[in-house]
Motif scaffolding. Sequence first.
Motif, PDB file in Angstrom:
ATOM      1  N   ILE A 799       0.844  -1.203   0.000  1.00  0.00           N
ATOM      2  CA  ILE A 799       0.000   0.000   0.000  1.00  0.00           C
ATOM      3  C   ILE A 799       0.879   1.253   0.000  1.00  0.00           C
ATOM      4  CG2 ILE A 799      -1.648   1.312   1.397  1.00  0.00           C
ATOM      5  CD1 ILE A 799      -2.674  -1.437   2.426  1.00  0.00           C
ATOM      6  N   MET A 800       1.917   1.252   0.860  1.00  0.00           N
ATOM      7  CA  MET A 800       2.823   2.402   0.921  1.00  0.00           C
ATOM      8  C   MET A 800       3.545   2.611  -0.410  1.00  0.00           C
ATOM      9  SD  MET A 800       4.465   1.640   4.691  1.00  0.00           S
ATOM     10  CE  MET A 800       5.829   2.768   4.445  1.00  0.00           C
ATOM     11  N   ALA A 801       3.941   1.513  -1.061  1.00  0.00           N
ATOM     12  CA  ALA A 801       4.666   1.624  -2.336  1.00  0.00           C
ATOM     13  C   ALA A 801       3.775   2.236  -3.409  1.00  0.00           C
ATOM     14  CB  ALA A 801       5.173   0.251  -2.768  1.00  0.00           C
ATOM     15  N   HIS A 802       2.522   1.789  -3.488  1.00  0.00           N
ATOM     16  CA  HIS A 802       1.611   2.371  -4.482  1.00  0.00           C
ATOM     17  C   HIS A 802       1.362   3.845  -4.186  1.00  0.00           C
ATOM     18  CE1 HIS A 802       0.638  -1.038  -6.983  1.00  0.00           C
ATOM     19  NE2 HIS A 802       0.448  -1.807  -5.914  1.00  0.00           N
ATOM     20  N   PRO A 815      -0.937  13.501 -13.154  1.00  0.00           N
ATOM     21  CA  PRO A 815      -1.997  12.926 -12.316  1.00  0.00           C
ATOM     22  C   PRO A 815      -2.688  11.737 -12.968  1.00  0.00           C
ATOM     23  CG  PRO A 815      -2.685  15.048 -13.238  1.00  0.00           C
ATOM     24  CD  PRO A 815      -1.229  14.915 -13.507  1.00  0.00           C
ATOM     25  N   GLU A 816      -2.697  11.688 -14.311  1.00  0.00           N
ATOM     26  CA  GLU A 816      -3.328  10.550 -14.984  1.00  0.00           C
ATOM     27  C   GLU A 816      -2.573   9.245 -14.719  1.00  0.00           C
ATOM     28  OE1 GLU A 816      -0.131  12.038 -17.696  1.00  0.00           O
ATOM     29  OE2 GLU A 816      -1.660  12.955 -16.400  1.00  0.00           O
ATOM     30  N   GLN A 817      -1.255   9.324 -14.448  1.00  0.00           N
ATOM     31  CA  GLN A 817      -0.470   8.140 -14.095  1.00  0.00           C
ATOM     32  C   GLN A 817      -0.481   7.886 -12.591  1.00  0.00           C
ATOM     33  OE1 GLN A 817       2.990   9.625 -16.742  1.00  0.00           O
ATOM     34  NE2 GLN A 817       3.296   7.413 -16.679  1.00  0.00           N
ATOM     35  N   ALA A 818      -0.703   8.942 -11.816  1.00  0.00           N
ATOM     36  CA  ALA A 818      -0.770   8.788 -10.360  1.00  0.00           C
ATOM     37  C   ALA A 818      -2.050   8.088  -9.938  1.00  0.00           C
ATOM     38  CB  ALA A 818      -0.664  10.154  -9.689  1.00  0.00           C
ATOM     39  N   LEU A 819      -3.150   8.417 -10.605  1.00  0.00           N
ATOM     40  CA  LEU A 819      -4.476   7.937 -10.196  1.00  0.00           C
ATOM     41  C   LEU A 819      -4.560   6.416 -10.072  1.00  0.00           C
ATOM     42  CD1 LEU A 819      -7.279   9.179  -9.528  1.00  0.00           C
ATOM     43  CD2 LEU A 819      -7.914   8.733 -11.910  1.00  0.00           C
ATOM     44  N   PRO A 820      -4.072   5.622 -11.055  1.00  0.00           N
ATOM     45  CA  PRO A 820      -4.184   4.156 -10.926  1.00  0.00           C
ATOM     46  C   PRO A 820      -3.455   3.594  -9.701  1.00  0.00           C
ATOM     47  CG  PRO A 820      -3.631   4.760 -13.183  1.00  0.00           C
ATOM     48  CD  PRO A 820      -3.482   6.003 -12.351  1.00  0.00           C
ATOM     49  N   HIS A 821      -2.346   4.227  -9.313  1.00  0.00           N
ATOM     50  CA  HIS A 821      -1.611   3.736  -8.142  1.00  0.00           C
ATOM     51  C   HIS A 821      -2.397   3.983  -6.859  1.00  0.00           C
ATOM     52  CE1 HIS A 821       2.079   2.289  -9.923  1.00  0.00           C
ATOM     53  NE2 HIS A 821       2.096   3.352 -10.714  1.00  0.00           N
ATOM     54  N   TYR A 822      -3.030   5.134  -6.743  1.00  0.00           N
ATOM     55  CA  TYR A 822      -3.849   5.397  -5.557  1.00  0.00           C
ATOM     56  C   TYR A 822      -5.046   4.449  -5.517  1.00  0.00           C
ATOM     57  CZ  TYR A 822      -1.134   9.709  -5.144  1.00  0.00           C
ATOM     58  OH  TYR A 822      -0.118  10.624  -5.011  1.00  0.00           O
ATOM     59  N   GLU A 823      -5.650   4.219  -6.667  1.00  0.00           N
ATOM     60  CA  GLU A 823      -6.789   3.290  -6.733  1.00  0.00           C
ATOM     61  C   GLU A 823      -6.343   1.871  -6.383  1.00  0.00           C
ATOM     62  OE1 GLU A 823      -9.520   5.508 -10.140  1.00  0.00           O
ATOM     63  OE2 GLU A 823      -7.996   4.038 -10.731  1.00  0.00           O
ATOM     64  N   ARG A 824      -5.178   1.476  -6.888  1.00  0.00           N
ATOM     65  CA  ARG A 824      -4.657   0.139  -6.584  1.00  0.00           C
ATOM     66  C   ARG A 824      -4.349   0.007  -5.094  1.00  0.00           C
ATOM     67  NH1 ARG A 824      -4.890  -5.087  -6.943  1.00  0.00           N
ATOM     68  NH2 ARG A 824      -2.900  -6.135  -6.614  1.00  0.00           N
ATOM     69  N   GLY A 825      -3.725   1.030  -4.512  1.00  0.00           N
ATOM     70  CA  GLY A 825      -3.421   0.983  -3.084  1.00  0.00           C
ATOM     71  C   GLY A 825      -4.676   0.844  -2.244  1.00  0.00           C
ATOM     72  N   LEU A 826      -5.714   1.598  -2.581  1.00  0.00           N
ATOM     73  CA  LEU A 826      -6.982   1.499  -1.842  1.00  0.00           C
ATOM     74  C   LEU A 826      -7.619   0.126  -2.026  1.00  0.00           C
ATOM     75  CD1 LEU A 826      -8.641   4.996  -2.392  1.00  0.00           C
ATOM     76  CD2 LEU A 826      -8.140   3.914  -0.187  1.00  0.00           C
ATOM     77  N   VAL A 828      -6.075  -2.745  -2.606  1.00  0.00           N
ATOM     78  CA  VAL A 828      -5.314  -3.710  -1.802  1.00  0.00           C
ATOM     79  C   VAL A 828      -5.702  -3.590  -0.331  1.00  0.00           C
ATOM     80  CG1 VAL A 828      -3.003  -4.349  -0.995  1.00  0.00           C
ATOM     81  CG2 VAL A 828      -3.389  -3.849  -3.421  1.00  0.00           C
ATOM     82  N   ALA A 829      -5.825  -2.355   0.171  1.00  0.00           N
ATOM     83  CA  ALA A 829      -6.182  -2.144   1.578  1.00  0.00           C
ATOM     84  C   ALA A 829      -7.581  -2.660   1.878  1.00  0.00           C
ATOM     85  CB  ALA A 829      -6.084  -0.653   1.912  1.00  0.00           C
ATOM     86  N   LEU A 830      -8.511  -2.398   0.985  1.00  0.00           N
ATOM     87  CA  LEU A 830      -9.893  -2.850   1.200  1.00  0.00           C
ATOM     88  C   LEU A 830      -9.972  -4.375   1.143  1.00  0.00           C
ATOM     89  CD1 LEU A 830     -11.716  -0.151  -0.953  1.00  0.00           C
ATOM     90  CD2 LEU A 830     -11.952  -0.451   1.524  1.00  0.00           C
ATOM     91  N   ASP A 831      -9.255  -4.979   0.206  1.00  0.00           N
ATOM     92  CA  ASP A 831      -9.255  -6.440   0.097  1.00  0.00           C
ATOM     93  C   ASP A 831      -8.705  -7.087   1.365  1.00  0.00           C
ATOM     94  OD1 ASP A 831     -10.423  -6.618  -2.322  1.00  0.00           O
ATOM     95  OD2 ASP A 831      -8.630  -7.187  -3.450  1.00  0.00           O
ATOM     96  N   ALA A 832      -7.683  -6.449   1.954  1.00  0.00           N
ATOM     97  CA  ALA A 832      -7.073  -6.992   3.167  1.00  0.00           C
ATOM     98  C   ALA A 832      -7.883  -6.651   4.413  1.00  0.00           C
ATOM     99  CB  ALA A 832      -5.647  -6.470   3.322  1.00  0.00           C
ATOM    100  N   GLY A 833      -8.848  -5.749   4.275  1.00  0.00           N
ATOM    101  CA  GLY A 833      -9.682  -5.363   5.416  1.00  0.00           C
ATOM    102  C   GLY A 833      -8.931  -4.572   6.464  1.00  0.00           C
ATOM    103  N   ILE A 834      -7.962  -3.745   6.040  1.00  0.00           N
ATOM    104  CA  ILE A 834      -7.185  -2.968   6.998  1.00  0.00           C
ATOM    105  C   ILE A 834      -7.313  -1.479   6.680  1.00  0.00           C
ATOM    106  CG2 ILE A 834      -5.520  -4.813   7.412  1.00  0.00           C
ATOM    107  CD1 ILE A 834      -3.569  -3.420   5.593  1.00  0.00           C
ATOM    108  N   TRP A 837      -2.878   3.387   6.473  1.00  0.00           N
ATOM    109  CA  TRP A 837      -2.490   4.252   5.362  1.00  0.00           C
ATOM    110  C   TRP A 837      -3.686   4.678   4.510  1.00  0.00           C
ATOM    111  CZ3 TRP A 837       2.621   5.108   6.128  1.00  0.00           C
ATOM    112  CH2 TRP A 837       3.329   5.888   5.206  1.00  0.00           C
ATOM    113  N   ARG A 838      -4.881   4.126   4.792  1.00  0.00           N
ATOM    114  CA  ARG A 838      -6.021   4.371   3.909  1.00  0.00           C
ATOM    115  C   ARG A 838      -6.437   5.850   3.857  1.00  0.00           C
ATOM    116  NH1 ARG A 838     -11.376   0.864   4.690  1.00  0.00           N
ATOM    117  NH2 ARG A 838      -9.816  -0.748   5.134  1.00  0.00           N
ATOM    118  N   PRO A 839      -6.461   6.594   4.992  1.00  0.00           N
ATOM    119  CA  PRO A 839      -6.822   8.013   4.884  1.00  0.00           C
ATOM    120  C   PRO A 839      -5.899   8.797   3.950  1.00  0.00           C
ATOM    121  CG  PRO A 839      -6.993   7.295   7.156  1.00  0.00           C
ATOM    122  CD  PRO A 839      -6.336   6.179   6.409  1.00  0.00           C
TER     123      PRO A 839
END
Length: 1008
Positions: A799-802, A815-826, A828-834, A837-839
Amino acid sequence: MDERSNSFGYWLRRRRKALDLTQDALAQKVSCSQAAIKKIEAEERRPSRGLAQRLAEQLAIPAQERAAFLQAARALRTSDRLPLDESPIEALTAAAASDGLAFAGEQKSPFVGRTNEYGQFLGLIARLTAGSGQVVLIEGEAGIGKSRLMHEVARYARQRSLPTLVTSCYEIERAIAYQPVIDLATQACEATSETRLRRIAPIFLAEIAALVPVMAARLVERVPLSADFPEARQARLFHALGQLLDALAQDRQLIVMIDDIQWADDASLQFLHFLARQMAGRPLLLACAYRDEELDDNERLASLVERLRREPHTRHMALTRFGPGDTEMLIERLNDPKLSAPDLAVRLHRETDGNPFFLWSIMHSLSEGDCAVRDAGSLPLPDALRDSVRRRLARVPHEDRPLLDLAAVLGRRFDFETLLALTREPEERFLHAIESLVKRRLLREDQEGGFYDFSHEKVREVVYRDIGIARRVLLHRAVAEMLEQHPTSKTHELDARLAEHYERANVWPKALRYLGLAADHSQKLFAMRESLHWFDRAVALLQAHPEAATQAQQLALYERRGVARAQAGQTEGAVADFQQAIDAARALGEHEQARDVLIQLGMAYRRADAYEQAIVCLDEALKVSLAMGDERHAADTLYHLGTVAWSNGRNDLAISYHQQAVDICERLALTDLVAVQAFHGRGEAYFANAEPAAAIASFSRSLDLARGIGDKSYESENLMMIGWACTGHMGLADYQRALSHFDAALAIARAADLQWHLGPTLIGRAHVQMALGKFGAAWADLNEALPRLETLRLVRYQIMAHDALGCLFLDLNRPEQALPHYERGLHVALDAGITYWRPRLQANLAIAQLRLDIPCDRAALQAAHQYAQDHSEAWLTLRCLEALAELALANGDVDGCITHADQLLALATRGDMRALVGQAHRLRGLAWLAVNAFESAQHELTLAVTLAEQTGRGRLAWECHGALARVAAGLGDGAGKNNSEARARTIAEQIVKDLGGSGLTSNLTSAP
């Protein structure tokens, strides 16, 4: 003087006697059998390179004569005359045996039918000189000739002095962790010079030594191995083995061949996959053979084959059965009068369908003369392979069969002395029997190691299955007792063998003991699947025979399996085992034991990110410790509780828990690991609450304590966290100090290969490099970090890496390249239920969307901000405030922007977080600029740019200069506008220059 007086064997015997050594004494000193020494002295065998080196050491050969000694030891005999009464098949067998290669299988027949495949191998070996590796997957049914093909290729390579490693996997050893890898590594260690070995990093040598006894014996000093996740330790071992292979190769072509990988353990298959992926830049040929019929039922093998076949440098070689012409050629090459019938080739091919092993087995029976070729019904038709093998076994003299049975019970390889001790036969009778079995090609003698093996695994299987059940039990018991009293194997291998033999001997208590030891050894080698295999067998045995262990032993078994299951990620199974152990401990009145298992259970839940359950267990363990007056364990449990809370975004609880742990440590004057952890935990709590100076003080105290007890893991982690507390987006914006601490942490982590630490340290260093405008270096660090974290399945750090990758692109105005990483990080966090770093991810997602003119989820952003505030996650609150201020500004809400910027300014000022103070002034300046309050805007932006330049924050300075250019334009100050634009352009150009060769592009201009 006769020829023998000049021979190596004659000279060896004289040297041994001069030193007053018996053959047995010398054999023990050089770790081989007495029979091997006998045969070397009788010129019936050449010693292996490793054995020759050990002989030179034990016989005190002077250094200046050692090279000549080794050359003489390895030289071919001048005469290899065969007895005149040998049949053609016997002669071919003896000639082929002289090469000393050790593949299982009937490989003494002429080599026919594989010209195409053999030629492909020779071409691949030639291509290795270009520096790129090749993987060859040899597929085919049992007896098709996979082993023989590899045998011939290995012989070709050795004749050209190419380093060649060969090994086989065995069904009876498929649960012994790393067995084929240990065989290969042992050969590599013996064949690699001391100078080359010393070029390998000490931590890697220590990992190899933990696996390979030969290496352990060569290391006078060994660096300690740090505690780490099994995945991290395994990754370090794999890199170490890769360096060992490089040291052996010395930039030459290296050949590695592994037969019967369908019987390899899971850890070995993982290493094969690792090695195959690392071969692109190595002159290495890796050949793996397997039975294709195993693919349907062996999921691990099928998965490995599928993954390897996707590699661009993998060749697939499917062996087919012999054609009629191949069968005819085989008979012609043998030139045996007993096989001269005109229609024999046609009949043999029809009856065997061209299976080479069936062919050879039948031809061997015909050559022995027990059936007539002219009799159509006399061919030993192999309706099943067992029928063919049994015909051969039926001709074994009655007095030799017990020895063959005993060999089948021993398993794959066995040495002369072990077999002799078990038979309790007179030596001459024993020698006659074993020579008879070798002559009949039921057993095969390893020319270099003094070991014996069956000519084919199917032969051993048939012999074993034909032994009566009662006799089989007694034989296993005798073998186990002898191995226990006179161990001949490495410890981990011996425990596994004893477990097998005692279980088959129905000696349940000892079987249970050795099953547990085999599991422990596999666990230490990070081979978790194999460890669980042994534990599962132990538990199954215990359930069938509960009388085999005391209640305390049963408790310990479930606890140990629970630990292994937790490490393997099998949380549900670990919980069941721990709960059973807790219930048993309470029933026995072992309250301390129950408490310790409760802590293990809590940490298993934490490892699975099941934080609520973890807290319940740890709370209960804490109550027990306090009730017992055990403050040290209470402090330890408080640390774990704090870590769980911090990991789950509950820093308010973490602050309380860690402070209580520190208070206990200070009161008891503890300086051990409990104290190291307590101060480190308090540092993390301060850091998360945006108090970097207090965090650094706690991390520094923990660092001193860690150095005092020699804990490299916590030394590296504390240095890393001091680095994080000195970054700009979460700390003091002291970038040079941050960089020096990250570099120091990385140096320790790389030297000790602390895989768990490398990811977050690289991410932290990347943030510093981004702040300083070194985006190329930051990109390299993040591209190293993320694959490591994905391999190790460390979700929080992924999550931190993304997030960091998103920040990199955001800072480059992409920002168009940044957006997918933030979406991916969120995601991963939601899938793990944690919530870790989510805020921050939610805030960064909103900022990226705003810069792309995409409507953002204001409610989600406000919820993230509220969560961070409620749980003292001030480090995350800061970013949420930045996002809320930008959102208000985008919506034309100037007052809202100033309000959030003021909150950001107050919080950042409290922690002396200068880069964020500058960011707050920038946001205030942009708000004033939006309503044309140019003088107020200029004041705020000047404060911001001054802080940006003082801290070295290039991107912030670029933004401020761009805004100041617009302010100057509003004030009618043309010179000021040009100056600000020029300074912004200089920063943008420097960033673009730094990106050269990185593959990144910047969208920074002179006017943000």
